[in-house]
Design an enzyme around this catalytic site. Structure first.
Site, PDB file in Angstrom:
ATOM      1  N   TYR A 220       0.604  -1.239   0.037  1.00  0.00           N
ATOM      2  CA  TYR A 220      -0.120  -0.021  -0.058  1.00  0.00           C
ATOM      3  C   TYR A 220       0.883   1.265   0.015  1.00  0.00           C
ATOM      4  CZ  TYR A 220      -3.786   3.198   1.904  1.00  0.00           C
ATOM      5  OH  TYR A 220      -4.586   4.218   2.087  1.00  0.00           O
TER       6      TYR A 220
ATOM      7  N   LYS B 223       0.821   4.040  -2.958  1.00  0.00           N
ATOM      8  CA  LYS B 223       0.747   5.422  -2.599  1.00  0.00           C
ATOM      9  C   LYS B 223       1.733   6.357  -2.895  1.00  0.00           C
ATOM     10  CE  LYS B 223      -3.461   5.046  -1.168  1.00  0.00           C
ATOM     11  NZ  LYS B 223      -4.524   5.174  -2.284  1.00  0.00           N
TER      12      LYS B 223
END
Ligand code: ADP
Length: 255
Positions: free
Chosen positions: A165, A169
């Site tokens: 993640y 990002k």
């Protein structure tokens, strides 16, 4: 002066729940025609046979706004392109994009499987690329575009169990940095927002007192600012309940 989006067409991805839903409702209440995208299927309970996206469209229509539901999977370029074509055919353009669809596959790096990496990168990073790519030509042609990518402090500072993640990002910040520069001459402004709010993604991470305060709606004004006529560009904006702060502004024009 209050921000208005009359005459503008917006796509909000992952808008069946949480942040995306709040942003879709907010944009519609300020006059935008909104494509409420979410690939989630029919919800159990109150929504009956409606999908989350259709339920949000109903909410918008009840409040007097204009919206359409779209079930595109943002990690599928053909579906994303079809969504943009549909919106353009129906309403003439796509002016605003809020790329917000997301999933989590948190695991310590020792346990992280190749598939956990690929899936999260596909939805967040490649999905954001697909959405930007699909709206880019039209925005250039019309010399107008506002794009906000939902990122996370996890991509800036890291969170345990979020190698996939966080990398996705951080990649989205990289994407934003280049699109912000390349969009400049066509009046396309591109920013990221790094929110802290109570959503399905954070309900296990935040203490209950914080969850009670951190409604997704608290983030929406920051997103509306970044999608507005007067938006800055190339900003990483941190937003929490009732307030927002610019973590880094590389370009202050328009602030
Ligand atoms: P948050 O509000 O923090 O973004 P949620 O889990 O409440 O977290 O909302 C994320 C939304 O994104 C969900 O409604 C989910 O169905 C949607 N979503 C996840 N993956 C995709 C995808 N590939 N395409 C479209 N929507 C997606």
């Amino acid at each position: 002066m209050a921000i208005r989006f009359d005459g503008r067409v917006a796509i909000v991805t992952g808008a069946g729940n949480g942040l995306g839903r709040a942003h879709a409702l907010g944009l519609a209440s300020r006059g935008a025609k909104v494509v409420v995208n979410d690939f989630g299927g029919a919800r159990d309970g109150t929504g009956g046979s409606l999908s989350p996206a259709e339920t949000v469209v109903e909410e918008i229509r009840k409040a007097g706004g204009t919206a359409m539901a779209d079930g595109a999977d943002v990690s599928n370029f053909e579906q994303v392109t079809a969504m943009v074509e549909r919106a353009t055919k129906e309403w003439g353009s796509v002016d605003l994009l809020c790329a917000n669809a997301g999933i989590l596959r948190d695991k310590s790096f020792a346990k992280l499987e190749v598939a956990d990496w690929a899936k999260v990168l596909d939805v967040h990073l490649t999905g954001s690329f697909y959405c930007c790519k699909a709206v880019w030509a039209g925005m250039r042609e019309r010399n107008y575009g506002r794009i906000v990518l939902t990122t996370s402090s996890s991509g800036l500072f890291g969170n345990f169990g979020q190698a996939n993640y966080g990398a996705a990002k951080a990649g989205m910040v990289g994407l934003m940095n280049v699109l912000a520069e390349e969009g400049r001459k066509n009046n396309i402004k591109v920013n990221t927002i790094s929110p802290t709010a109570a959503t399905r993604m954070t309900e296990e991470l935040l203490p209950p007192q914080a969850l009670a305060l951190m409604k997704p709606e608290a983030i929406t004004p920051a997103v509306e600012f970044l999608l507005s006529e007067d938006a800055p560009t190339r900003t990483i904006m941190g937003a929490g309940a009732g307030s927002f702060a610019v973590i880094r502004v590389l370009e202050t024009e328009g602030v």
